[in-house]
Scaffold this motif. Sequence first.
Motif, PDB file in Angstrom:
ATOM      1  N   GLN A  84       3.416  39.900   6.388  1.00  0.00           N
ATOM      2  CA  GLN A  84       4.810  39.715   6.017  1.00  0.00           C
ATOM      3  C   GLN A  84       5.010  40.103   4.549  1.00  0.00           C
ATOM      4  OE1 GLN A  84       7.207  38.792   8.319  1.00  0.00           O
ATOM      5  NE2 GLN A  84       5.473  39.070   9.702  1.00  0.00           N
ATOM      6  N   VAL A  85       6.117  40.801   4.267  1.00  0.00           N
ATOM      7  CA  VAL A  85       6.382  41.269   2.909  1.00  0.00           C
ATOM      8  C   VAL A  85       7.414  40.370   2.250  1.00  0.00           C
ATOM      9  CG1 VAL A  85       7.153  43.194   1.481  1.00  0.00           C
ATOM     10  CG2 VAL A  85       5.861  43.642   3.574  1.00  0.00           C
ATOM     11  N   LEU A  91       3.641  45.382  10.121  1.00  0.00           N
ATOM     12  CA  LEU A  91       3.915  45.968   8.809  1.00  0.00           C
ATOM     13  C   LEU A  91       4.576  47.330   8.941  1.00  0.00           C
ATOM     14  CD1 LEU A  91       3.596  45.573   5.761  1.00  0.00           C
ATOM     15  CD2 LEU A  91       1.383  46.716   5.911  1.00  0.00           C
ATOM     16  N   VAL A 103       2.633  40.663  -0.135  1.00  0.00           N
ATOM     17  CA  VAL A 103       2.312  40.758   1.292  1.00  0.00           C
ATOM     18  C   VAL A 103       1.356  39.633   1.661  1.00  0.00           C
ATOM     19  CG1 VAL A 103       1.345  42.217   3.107  1.00  0.00           C
ATOM     20  CG2 VAL A 103       2.660  43.243   1.232  1.00  0.00           C
ATOM     21  N   LEU A 128       3.076  50.540   0.635  1.00  0.00           N
ATOM     22  CA  LEU A 128       2.943  49.996   1.978  1.00  0.00           C
ATOM     23  C   LEU A 128       1.761  50.612   2.707  1.00  0.00           C
ATOM     24  CD1 LEU A 128       6.736  49.922   2.821  1.00  0.00           C
ATOM     25  CD2 LEU A 128       5.264  47.932   2.519  1.00  0.00           C
ATOM     26  N   TYR A 159      -1.341  48.616   1.631  1.00  0.00           N
ATOM     27  CA  TYR A 159      -1.419  47.342   2.338  1.00  0.00           C
ATOM     28  C   TYR A 159      -1.752  47.549   3.818  1.00  0.00           C
ATOM     29  CZ  TYR A 159       0.288  44.369  -1.453  1.00  0.00           C
ATOM     30  OH  TYR A 159       0.412  43.665  -2.625  1.00  0.00           O
ATOM     31  N   ALA A 198       5.882  43.259  -4.805  1.00  0.00           N
ATOM     32  CA  ALA A 198       5.548  43.180  -3.383  1.00  0.00           C
ATOM     33  C   ALA A 198       4.491  42.103  -3.162  1.00  0.00           C
ATOM     34  CB  ALA A 198       5.038  44.522  -2.888  1.00  0.00           C
TER      35      ALA A 198
END
Length: 443
Positions: A46-47, A126, A41, A307, A310, A39
């Motif tokens: 934006q991933v 996100l 980010v 997620l 983040y 991942a």
Amino acid sequence: MGFSARDLAAATPATRDRYVDLLRVASLAVVVLGHWLMAAVTPDGQVGNLLAVVPGLQVLTWALQVMPVFFFVGGFSHALAHRSRPRYAEFLRARLQRLLRPTMVFIGVWGALALVLQLLGADGGLTGVALRLVTQPLWFIGIYLAMVAFTPPLLRLHGRYGWGAFAGLAAGAVAVDALRFAAGVPYVEFLNFALVWLAVHQLGFLRADGMIRRPALLAGAGLLGAVALVAFGPYPLSMVGMPGEKVSNMAPPTLALLCHGLWLVGAVELLKGPGARFTARARVWRGVVAANGIAMTAFLWHLTAMLGVYGALLALGVRLPEPATAGWWAQVPLRIAAAALLTGLLVAVFRRFESPVPPGPATAAGGPSPASGRGDSPPASLAALGITLALLGVLGLSMTGFGGLLEGHTATLIAIRVSAPVAVAMTVAGWVLVEGTTFRRSR
């Protein structure tokens, strides 16, 4: 009645193949760690994929793409389980209860959360990315359901033809890729979702009967085959899917991925002796038992945790470094530790839906344990319909995600457009059919 890891470890029969349990836990752990590492980010939320940012790292997928090991372990597990429960419907329910219960809870929680977020207009940034991404690992659940469904007929073929049954599936995968790349036949590539993964699964049957006698030859042939196909064929280097690529080794699976699976299976079989001695230690075995009891729950929720980490950083105003920079690499251990901690908290909340039972001689290692409940099994036809609906629903949901619920967002499942509500409805209906009409818990 619950059982502690110590109780389950103490109840383990001497005949159980503990190394297979270790492989199950280790393969899922590597997948989780790989997702956390890949991942990327950006500072604006934006991933992306680290392997796309640093293409040179794609060679690491030849060691870290270990889903073939999990499916190989599943074949071993299903062979033993079916021989102890030959009735189709009973076999399905026993195999799937610990798989589908935590999956249904995951779908229910995220479905309700997605609807609330969209009604509040809070599904941007996100959060919107998360609504699309968190269901992606469900593809694995769908493939595993298909493996369970096909176990009885493929096990009969294995009993009659042995390595010939595996060779037939592998030959089918070769034919599919030939039609795909040489003849340009449309949609034929989707057949390899079944042929490639079922071929790897068939290797588990061979292991259950002690028929993998030259693992070094298997590993060498698989590795040489994969190298040749990538070097001279239309196959990419990465053994995981990459954004924007024209050809993926994963979706749909290719002959290169099958060769990759062969070399991994051969490699883990070469380590069987040391692995068995390692898991014979009482403390190690208790850890493996404990991890097996929460493995599926952790797998389902690990992207949610990542997620969430983040999202918390962005909400707190922490500026994320650009992916693959020195600052980004310096933060990797902290982000992984935070994701592991949050995953642990989620497991503590949802682990009750993945309750292990004391292992017995008929309990197959390396897959979901037979259910502790007993009851009237549904007819085989209803059970077959149920698992078909469940696997199609789960695969569909892995593609649609939970974004755009109110807008009617759809995605293509093979050649059919499906929406998240339709996919959820199919999964629920399939689960109900597999569970049957009555169920009571036994202690």
